[in-house]
Design a protein around this motif. Structure first.
Motif, PDB file in Angstrom:
ATOM      1  N   ASN A   1       0.812  -1.212   0.000  1.00  0.00           N
ATOM      2  CA  ASN A   1       0.000   0.000   0.000  1.00  0.00           C
ATOM      3  C   ASN A   1       0.846   1.264   0.000  1.00  0.00           C
ATOM      4  OD1 ASN A   1      -3.114  -0.501   0.321  1.00  0.00           O
ATOM      5  ND2 ASN A   1      -2.052  -2.162   1.377  1.00  0.00           N
ATOM      6  N   GLY A   2       2.123   1.128  -0.330  1.00  0.00           N
ATOM      7  CA  GLY A   2       2.992   2.290  -0.506  1.00  0.00           C
ATOM      8  C   GLY A   2       3.634   2.837   0.754  1.00  0.00           C
ATOM      9  N   VAL A   3       3.579   2.097   1.843  1.00  0.00           N
ATOM     10  CA  VAL A   3       4.187   2.547   3.099  1.00  0.00           C
ATOM     11  C   VAL A   3       5.637   2.061   3.134  1.00  0.00           C
ATOM     12  CG1 VAL A   3       3.998   2.500   5.612  1.00  0.00           C
ATOM     13  CG2 VAL A   3       1.927   2.439   4.216  1.00  0.00           C
ATOM     14  N   ASN A   4       6.570   2.983   3.378  1.00  0.00           N
ATOM     15  CA  ASN A   4       7.985   2.595   3.383  1.00  0.00           C
ATOM     16  C   ASN A   4       8.451   2.163   4.779  1.00  0.00           C
ATOM     17  OD1 ASN A   4       8.913   4.908   4.884  1.00  0.00           O
ATOM     18  ND2 ASN A   4       8.859   6.121   3.009  1.00  0.00           N
ATOM     19  N   ASP A   5       9.681   1.656   4.849  1.00  0.00           N
ATOM     20  CA  ASP A   5      10.224   1.128   6.109  1.00  0.00           C
ATOM     21  C   ASP A   5      10.231   2.164   7.225  1.00  0.00           C
ATOM     22  OD1 ASP A   5      10.664  -1.438   5.101  1.00  0.00           O
ATOM     23  OD2 ASP A   5      12.712  -0.988   4.463  1.00  0.00           O
ATOM     24  N   HIS A   6      10.611   3.394   6.898  1.00  0.00           N
ATOM     25  CA  HIS A   6      10.639   4.452   7.922  1.00  0.00           C
ATOM     26  C   HIS A   6       9.234   4.714   8.468  1.00  0.00           C
ATOM     27  CE1 HIS A   6      11.775   8.039  10.092  1.00  0.00           C
ATOM     28  NE2 HIS A   6      10.803   8.704   9.467  1.00  0.00           N
TER      29      HIS A   6
ATOM     30  N   ASN B   1      -0.388   6.940   6.921  1.00  0.00           N
ATOM     31  CA  ASN B   1       0.602   7.265   5.896  1.00  0.00           C
ATOM     32  C   ASN B   1      -0.015   7.453   4.520  1.00  0.00           C
ATOM     33  OD1 ASN B   1       3.249   7.069   7.390  1.00  0.00           O
ATOM     34  ND2 ASN B   1       2.268   5.160   7.966  1.00  0.00           N
ATOM     35  N   LYS B   2      -1.330   7.602   4.496  1.00  0.00           N
ATOM     36  CA  LYS B   2      -2.034   7.816   3.232  1.00  0.00           C
ATOM     37  C   LYS B   2      -1.648   9.172   2.645  1.00  0.00           C
ATOM     38  CE  LYS B   2      -6.617   7.777   1.224  1.00  0.00           C
ATOM     39  NZ  LYS B   2      -8.039   7.668   1.487  1.00  0.00           N
ATOM     40  N   LYS B   3      -1.347   9.159   1.381  1.00  0.00           N
ATOM     41  CA  LYS B   3      -0.983  10.396   0.701  1.00  0.00           C
ATOM     42  C   LYS B   3      -2.255  11.122   0.288  1.00  0.00           C
ATOM     43  CE  LYS B   3       3.420   8.664  -0.994  1.00  0.00           C
ATOM     44  NZ  LYS B   3       3.633   7.915   0.163  1.00  0.00           N
ATOM     45  N   THR B   4      -2.254  12.425   0.454  1.00  0.00           N
ATOM     46  CA  THR B   4      -3.411  13.204   0.052  1.00  0.00           C
ATOM     47  C   THR B   4      -3.355  13.472  -1.439  1.00  0.00           C
ATOM     48  OG1 THR B   4      -2.268  15.262   0.554  1.00  0.00           O
ATOM     49  CG2 THR B   4      -3.663  14.339   2.289  1.00  0.00           C
TER      50      THR B   4
ATOM     51  N   MET C   1      -4.375  -1.302   9.478  1.00  0.00           N
ATOM     52  CA  MET C   1      -5.301  -0.195   9.236  1.00  0.00           C
ATOM     53  C   MET C   1      -4.686   1.142   9.662  1.00  0.00           C
ATOM     54  SD  MET C   1      -7.719  -1.452   7.613  1.00  0.00           S
ATOM     55  CE  MET C   1      -8.760  -0.022   7.560  1.00  0.00           C
ATOM     56  N   PHE C   2      -4.077   1.164  10.838  1.00  0.00           N
ATOM     57  CA  PHE C   2      -3.467   2.400  11.327  1.00  0.00           C
ATOM     58  C   PHE C   2      -2.354   2.867  10.397  1.00  0.00           C
ATOM     59  CE2 PHE C   2      -0.074   4.552  13.570  1.00  0.00           C
ATOM     60  CZ  PHE C   2      -0.755   5.657  14.059  1.00  0.00           C
ATOM     61  N   CYS C   3      -1.479   1.964  10.048  1.00  0.00           N
ATOM     62  CA  CYS C   3      -0.305   2.308   9.243  1.00  0.00           C
ATOM     63  C   CYS C   3      -0.717   2.846   7.878  1.00  0.00           C
ATOM     64  CB  CYS C   3       0.569   1.069   9.102  1.00  0.00           C
ATOM     65  SG  CYS C   3       2.252   1.387   8.604  1.00  0.00           S
ATOM     66  N   ILE C   4      -1.656   2.199   7.246  1.00  0.00           N
ATOM     67  CA  ILE C   4      -2.094   2.646   5.921  1.00  0.00           C
ATOM     68  C   ILE C   4      -2.787   3.998   6.022  1.00  0.00           C
ATOM     69  CG2 ILE C   4      -3.679   2.155   4.015  1.00  0.00           C
ATOM     70  CD1 ILE C   4      -2.967  -0.853   4.482  1.00  0.00           C
TER      71      ILE C   4
END
Length: 70
Positions: free
Chosen positions: A21-26, A65-68, A59-62
């Motif tokens: 879902n596009g979330v990176n390691d950091h 870190n969701k891009k607007t 759910m929290f992570c996505i």
């Protein structure tokens, strides 16, 4: 299954899913740190709507870190 947040760490499958879902390691590390630093989160049985920490983490992570799309 781990009931206490202090004993939990995300599974490989949970990490793979958030990465898809596009979330990176950091961002993943920051999300884990944030969740573990919450004094009101202790036992998954006390979190309404979730039965395990991995599902809450995903759910929290996505969402965190969701891009607007602006």
């Amino acid at each position: 299954m781990c009931k206490l947040l202090s004993d939990w760490s995300p599974s490989k499958a949970a990490i793979d899913l958030v990465k898809l879902n596009g979330v990176n390691d950091h961002q993943i590390e920051q999300s884990i740190k944030y969740l573990k630093d919450q004094p009101d989160l202790n036992n998954i049985d006390d979190v309404k709507g979730y039965d395990n920490w991995n599902s809450l983490f995903i759910m929290f992570c996505i969402k965190a870190n969701k891009k607007t799309d602006s």
